[in-house]
Design an enzyme around this catalytic site. Structure first.
Site: not given
Ligand code: NAP
Ligand code: GFB
Length: 326
Positions: A10, A12, A144, A172-173, A195, A278
């Protein structure tokens, strides 16, 4: 009868988004809190779910009637490639403990969280819920992916032997506030935001890993949170549901990097490190089942969601999960 909803994981990215929606949507609305509901957002310090005894204690403490099971060892491409066995074993332990303890405590419903990386790498696109087990996943994250696929197998077995109402979601992501922005272990969007921020701050080049050609679908965490609340309230079937933007919303990693450069306001040197992997080229998932069941859903536009995420990162840099850089 009081409803107690335990959200494992909970604290994250996705857990915090569900808490945000429950705290901000009007009470009694489709995605808002209901008067008889108590929501618990648990983290690993309260109970390490790899441990069956700690899992049992957590359930004894809260006696949940419903569980949204998000807790997992999670990471981006590069972390997955490095720790395939740890991703497999930790997630198998966490999932088995949560599902078996839910069964033992007669929990009315459990929604577990898979990921579109569980799907076979070589299969006819778009991906849909019937294709989960029709071939091996991409080699970069097979640890995973197999641990997550097993949850679908466990759900069907608990339903057939004990009649449990255990189901799963396949996002999805995901990206948004409270993500993991660690430079090496994170997913692409939080990794590149961090970055790019450091490149602007230090006047150094902004380097994107890989060729920039792979394609991905990205869902904003706040939208995903609403879809989990919908599934909790309105979906009672063991079969998984893909929770995603449409398959025509795929964007390339280069387009993502361009959008982050714009959102951060970076004007320096920007290049691609093609010596880095990739990963999977694409994993286009159909959300036809979801939209058919929900009667439609309005997703937050990508650029608007990205801007909010960058602003959140800039305002919370000192408290965000940034790894060891600062
Ligand atoms: P996250 O930000 O890394 O949060 C992970 C959560 O799980 C944290 O609350 C963490 O607690 C908890 N946790 C980790 N190990 C645990 C353990 N051993 N015992 C108890 N709790 C533990 O992950 P997320 O991105 O929100 O992911 C949530 C779910 O969505 C996961 O099941 C993930 O596989 C799935 N998913 C994520 C994505 C994505 O792009 N992020 C995409 C598809 C599916 P602490 O705060 O105490 O560490
Ligand atoms: O988000 P990401 O780590 O996960 O990487 P996957 C997506 C793409 O972004 C890859 C490129 O093609 C990377 O090469 N990329 C470019 C970067 N720069 C960066 C960077 O700085 N950091 C990262 N992380 N990527 C994961 C699975 O695959 O998807 C997980 O491994 C999980 O198990 C997650 O399922 C949702 O989309 O490639």
């Amino acid at each position: 009868m009081a409803t107690v909803i335990l959200v494992t994981g909970g604290t994250g990215l996705v857990g915090k988004a569900i808490q945000h929606i429950i705290d901000t949507e009007p009470e009694g609305s489709r995605f808002g809190k209901r008067p008889n509901e108590t929501w618990i957002f648990a983290n690993s310090r309260e109970a390490d779910l790899r441990d069956p005894e700690e899992t049992k204690k957590l359930f004894e403490k809260y006696k949940p009637t419903h569980v949204i099971h998000l807790a997992a060892l999670v990471g981006g491409l590069f972390k997955n490639m490095k720790y395939k066995l740890t991703f497999l074993r930790d997630n198998i332990l966490i999932n088995d403990n949560v599902l078996h303890t839910s069964y033992k405590f007669n929990t009315q419903k459990v929604i577990s969280c898979l990921s579109t990386c569980v799907f076979p790498d070589k299969v006819e696109y778009p991906l849909d819920e019937n294709k989960i087990h029709s071939g091996p996943p991409h080699e970069s994250n097979f640890g995973y992916a197999h641990a997550k696929r097993m949850v679908d197998v466990q759900n069907h077995a608990y339903q057939e032997e004990f009649g449990c109402n255990f189901t799963s979601a396949i996002p999805t992501n995901v990206f948004g506030p409270h993500d993991n922005f660690d430079l090496e272990d994170s997913h692409v969007i939080p990794g590149l935001i961090h970055k790019c921020y450091l490149a602007k701050k230090n006047g150094t080049p902004f380097v994107v890993s890989g060729t920039g050609k792979p394609l991905r679908q990205f869902i904003y965490s706040h939208d995903l949170a609403k879809l989990f609340i919908w599934q909790l309230r309105e979906y009672d079937d063991v079969e998984p549901v893909i929770l995603s933007v449409g398959e025509n919303e795929e964007v390339s990693i280069k387009e993502v990097a361009d959008a982050i450069v714009k959102a951060v306001g970076f004007t320096g040197e920007y290049s691609f490190d093609t010596t880095r992997a990739d990963g999977q080229f694409r994993k286009p998932a159909s959300n036809a089942k979801l939209l058919g069941l929900m009667g439609g859903f309005t997703f937050t536009p990508f650029d608007k969601a990205l801007d909010s995420t960058v602003q959140w990162f800039l305002q919370n840099y000192n408290n965000a999960r940034t790894g060891k850089t600062n």
